[in-house]
Design an enzyme around this catalytic site. Sequence first.
Site, PDB file in Angstrom:
ATOM      1  N   GLU A  75       0.810  -1.218   0.000  1.00  0.00           N
ATOM      2  CA  GLU A  75       0.000   0.000   0.000  1.00  0.00           C
ATOM      3  C   GLU A  75       0.849   1.277   0.000  1.00  0.00           C
ATOM      4  O   GLU A  75       0.416   2.317  -0.482  1.00  0.00           O
ATOM      5  CB  GLU A  75      -0.935   0.010   1.213  1.00  0.00           C
ATOM      6  CG  GLU A  75      -2.135  -0.924   1.083  1.00  0.00           C
ATOM      7  CD  GLU A  75      -3.194  -0.428   0.107  1.00  0.00           C
ATOM      8  OE1 GLU A  75      -3.167   0.767  -0.259  1.00  0.00           O
ATOM      9  OE2 GLU A  75      -4.045  -1.234  -0.298  1.00  0.00           O
ATOM     10  N   THR A  76       2.065   1.206   0.534  1.00  0.00           N
ATOM     11  CA  THR A  76       2.890   2.419   0.612  1.00  0.00           C
ATOM     12  C   THR A  76       3.425   2.839  -0.755  1.00  0.00           C
ATOM     13  O   THR A  76       3.847   3.984  -0.921  1.00  0.00           O
ATOM     14  CB  THR A  76       4.065   2.226   1.591  1.00  0.00           C
ATOM     15  OG1 THR A  76       4.941   1.213   1.088  1.00  0.00           O
ATOM     16  CG2 THR A  76       3.565   1.838   2.974  1.00  0.00           C
ATOM     17  N   LYS A  78       1.514   2.118  -3.594  1.00  0.00           N
ATOM     18  CA  LYS A  78       0.361   2.055  -4.497  1.00  0.00           C
ATOM     19  C   LYS A  78       0.040   3.473  -4.941  1.00  0.00           C
ATOM     20  O   LYS A  78      -0.930   4.092  -4.496  1.00  0.00           O
ATOM     21  CB  LYS A  78      -0.834   1.413  -3.793  1.00  0.00           C
ATOM     22  CG  LYS A  78      -2.007   1.117  -4.719  1.00  0.00           C
ATOM     23  CD  LYS A  78      -3.181   0.520  -3.956  1.00  0.00           C
ATOM     24  CE  LYS A  78      -4.315   0.199  -4.897  1.00  0.00           C
ATOM     25  NZ  LYS A  78      -5.508  -0.318  -4.176  1.00  0.00           N
ATOM     26  N   GLY A 108      -3.662  -7.926  -4.529  1.00  0.00           N
ATOM     27  CA  GLY A 108      -4.629  -6.913  -4.894  1.00  0.00           C
ATOM     28  C   GLY A 108      -4.030  -5.566  -5.211  1.00  0.00           C
ATOM     29  O   GLY A 108      -4.486  -4.872  -6.133  1.00  0.00           O
ATOM     30  N   ASP A 112      -4.517  -3.809  -8.840  1.00  0.00           N
ATOM     31  CA  ASP A 112      -5.155  -2.499  -8.967  1.00  0.00           C
ATOM     32  C   ASP A 112      -4.307  -1.534  -9.782  1.00  0.00           C
ATOM     33  O   ASP A 112      -4.815  -0.789 -10.630  1.00  0.00           O
ATOM     34  CB  ASP A 112      -5.395  -1.900  -7.576  1.00  0.00           C
ATOM     35  CG  ASP A 112      -6.636  -2.452  -6.894  1.00  0.00           C
ATOM     36  OD1 ASP A 112      -7.336  -3.276  -7.509  1.00  0.00           O
ATOM     37  OD2 ASP A 112      -6.898  -2.056  -5.737  1.00  0.00           O
ATOM     38  N   THR A 133      -2.739 -13.806  -3.794  1.00  0.00           N
ATOM     39  CA  THR A 133      -3.111 -13.695  -2.391  1.00  0.00           C
ATOM     40  C   THR A 133      -4.577 -14.073  -2.244  1.00  0.00           C
ATOM     41  O   THR A 133      -5.342 -14.066  -3.226  1.00  0.00           O
ATOM     42  CB  THR A 133      -2.925 -12.258  -1.865  1.00  0.00           C
ATOM     43  OG1 THR A 133      -3.791 -11.378  -2.608  1.00  0.00           O
ATOM     44  CG2 THR A 133      -1.479 -11.804  -2.008  1.00  0.00           C
ATOM     45  N   LYS A 145     -12.753  -2.788 -10.609  1.00  0.00           N
ATOM     46  CA  LYS A 145     -12.118  -1.553 -10.148  1.00  0.00           C
ATOM     47  C   LYS A 145     -10.601  -1.609 -10.277  1.00  0.00           C
ATOM     48  O   LYS A 145      -9.979  -2.647 -10.050  1.00  0.00           O
ATOM     49  CB  LYS A 145     -12.468  -1.296  -8.686  1.00  0.00           C
ATOM     50  CG  LYS A 145     -13.898  -0.854  -8.451  1.00  0.00           C
ATOM     51  CD  LYS A 145     -14.113  -0.554  -6.973  1.00  0.00           C
ATOM     52  CE  LYS A 145     -15.500  -0.048  -6.699  1.00  0.00           C
ATOM     53  NZ  LYS A 145     -15.697   0.265  -5.260  1.00  0.00           N
ATOM     54  N   THR A 175       2.197 -20.369   0.030  1.00  0.00           N
ATOM     55  CA  THR A 175       3.421 -19.644   0.389  1.00  0.00           C
ATOM     56  C   THR A 175       3.129 -18.311   1.079  1.00  0.00           C
ATOM     57  O   THR A 175       4.044 -17.544   1.364  1.00  0.00           O
ATOM     58  CB  THR A 175       4.283 -19.387  -0.869  1.00  0.00           C
ATOM     59  OG1 THR A 175       3.500 -18.723  -1.864  1.00  0.00           O
ATOM     60  CG2 THR A 175       4.789 -20.708  -1.447  1.00  0.00           C
ATOM     61  N   HIS A 258     -16.508  -0.942   4.433  1.00  0.00           N
ATOM     62  CA  HIS A 258     -15.703  -0.011   3.640  1.00  0.00           C
ATOM     63  C   HIS A 258     -16.176   1.436   3.801  1.00  0.00           C
ATOM     64  O   HIS A 258     -15.985   2.263   2.912  1.00  0.00           O
ATOM     65  CB  HIS A 258     -15.740  -0.403   2.165  1.00  0.00           C
ATOM     66  CG  HIS A 258     -15.017  -1.682   1.870  1.00  0.00           C
ATOM     67  ND1 HIS A 258     -15.508  -2.921   2.256  1.00  0.00           N
ATOM     68  CD2 HIS A 258     -13.839  -1.928   1.247  1.00  0.00           C
ATOM     69  CE1 HIS A 258     -14.670  -3.863   1.865  1.00  0.00           C
ATOM     70  NE2 HIS A 258     -13.653  -3.289   1.252  1.00  0.00           N
TER      71      HIS A 258
END
Length: 381
Positions: A75-76, A78, A108, A112, A133, A145, A175, A258
Site C-alpha cells: 500500500e505504501t 500504491k 490486490g 489495482d 493472495t 475496479k 506460500t 468499507h
Amino acid sequence: MVRTAKPVSYEIRIRDDLFGLDRTDLFDAGATTDGRARRFIVIDADVDLLHGERIRKYLDHHHAEYEIYVVPANETVKDFDTAARIVRKIDEFGIDRRREPVIVIGGGVLMDIVGLVGSLYRRGTPFVRVPTTLIGLVDAGVGAKTGVNFNGHKNRLGTYFPADLTLLDRAFLATLDRRHIGNGLAEILKIALIKDARLFDLLEQYGPVLLDEKFQGLTERGNLVAQEVLRRAIHGMLEELQPNLWEAKLERTVDYGHTFSPTVEMRALPELLHGEAVCVDMALTTMIGWRRGLVSADDRDRVLAVMRGLELPSWDPLLAQPALLTAALEDTVRHRNGQQRLPLPHGIGDAVFVNDVTAEELLLAVKDLSELGSTRSGAHV
C-alpha cells in the site's frame, strides 16, 4: 444527443496448477504471431522470489517472447509513480495492445495498479490477472475496479476496467504467511455477514483450519471446505457486482466494512492490512447494528468470536479518535452522492442501508467495541 452501449464480458477461471507445463490458460486471452506468444508481465517481488523460476520455465516451455518486470508492491507504493514506471517499461518492450495483453501476477495492490495502467495505456489495453493472495482471489481479482492511492486517500485515482481473464490458482496461497491468509478471510467474512449465513457457519466451524491449511485442503474434509468457501465467496461477490458493475446504484452491500476502513487504513499504514481495516470497520458497524436492534447480542458475540478465530483485529486505537471517524463518514457521504448509504448487518447473512448514523451513535459504538472487542490473537498486535 449521442447514445451508445458497449457490452462488457470477462471470465474468471479457477485453475489449479496454473503453471503446469501442459497448461495453456495464460495465453487464452490475446493472440500469437507465427505460433509464438509475446507478453509483458508485471510480477510482485515476493512472488518472483518464490515462484519466478517456475513461471519462467513455463514461459520458456511455451516459447513465449516475454519481459518480466518485478515490482515491490504494498500500500505504501500504491501510487501513480509506480504506475508510471510500469508504463515506461511497457513502452520499452513495445506491445500490440489488441493482441498482447499485459499479465499481472501478484496481490490486490499490484492488480489495482496494473489495471489502472491497462485502462490508461493507449486508452485501453487488455490485461490478464493472476492473483497470488487470498484477498486477490476473492475480492480484488474478480471485480472491475482499478486504482492508486493519492493525496493521502485510498484509491482516489481509479477506473472501472475489468481484466479480460482472471486465473485463480489457490496453490499460491501455500506460500502466504498466516497474517495474509487472515487478511483475505476478512473479505470472505464480509460476504458471509451481508448475504450468506452458510458461509458464516463454515467460517465459524472451520476458520482456524483454513488458516492452518492455507486453503490447501490437507485432508479430504479440509479440501471440500476450502473449495466451498472460495466458491461461495467468489460467487457471492460476483452476484453483487454483475448487475451494478459501474456502481450506478450507490447502495452496494459489498461496501459493508468499507465506510470507515479507507480512512483508518490510510492513517494506520503500514500497521493495518486492507482486510484487517475492513474487519475493524465491520466490528464497529456490528455494534451499531446491535444497538439498533438489527443484530442480537448472541449474533454480535458470534461475529466477534469468528473474528478472533480468524486472528483478525476487531479494535484499533484510531477508533478512539472521534474526529477521524466523523471525517471518514463525511468523506463517504461525498463518495456516495450526498447520503451515507451505510450498510449495516441485519442478523447474520443479510444487510440494510441507513442514512442517519450520528456522531453520538459512533461514540457509543466505539465504547461498546472497546469493551467487547479484542486485538488479533497471535504475535502481531
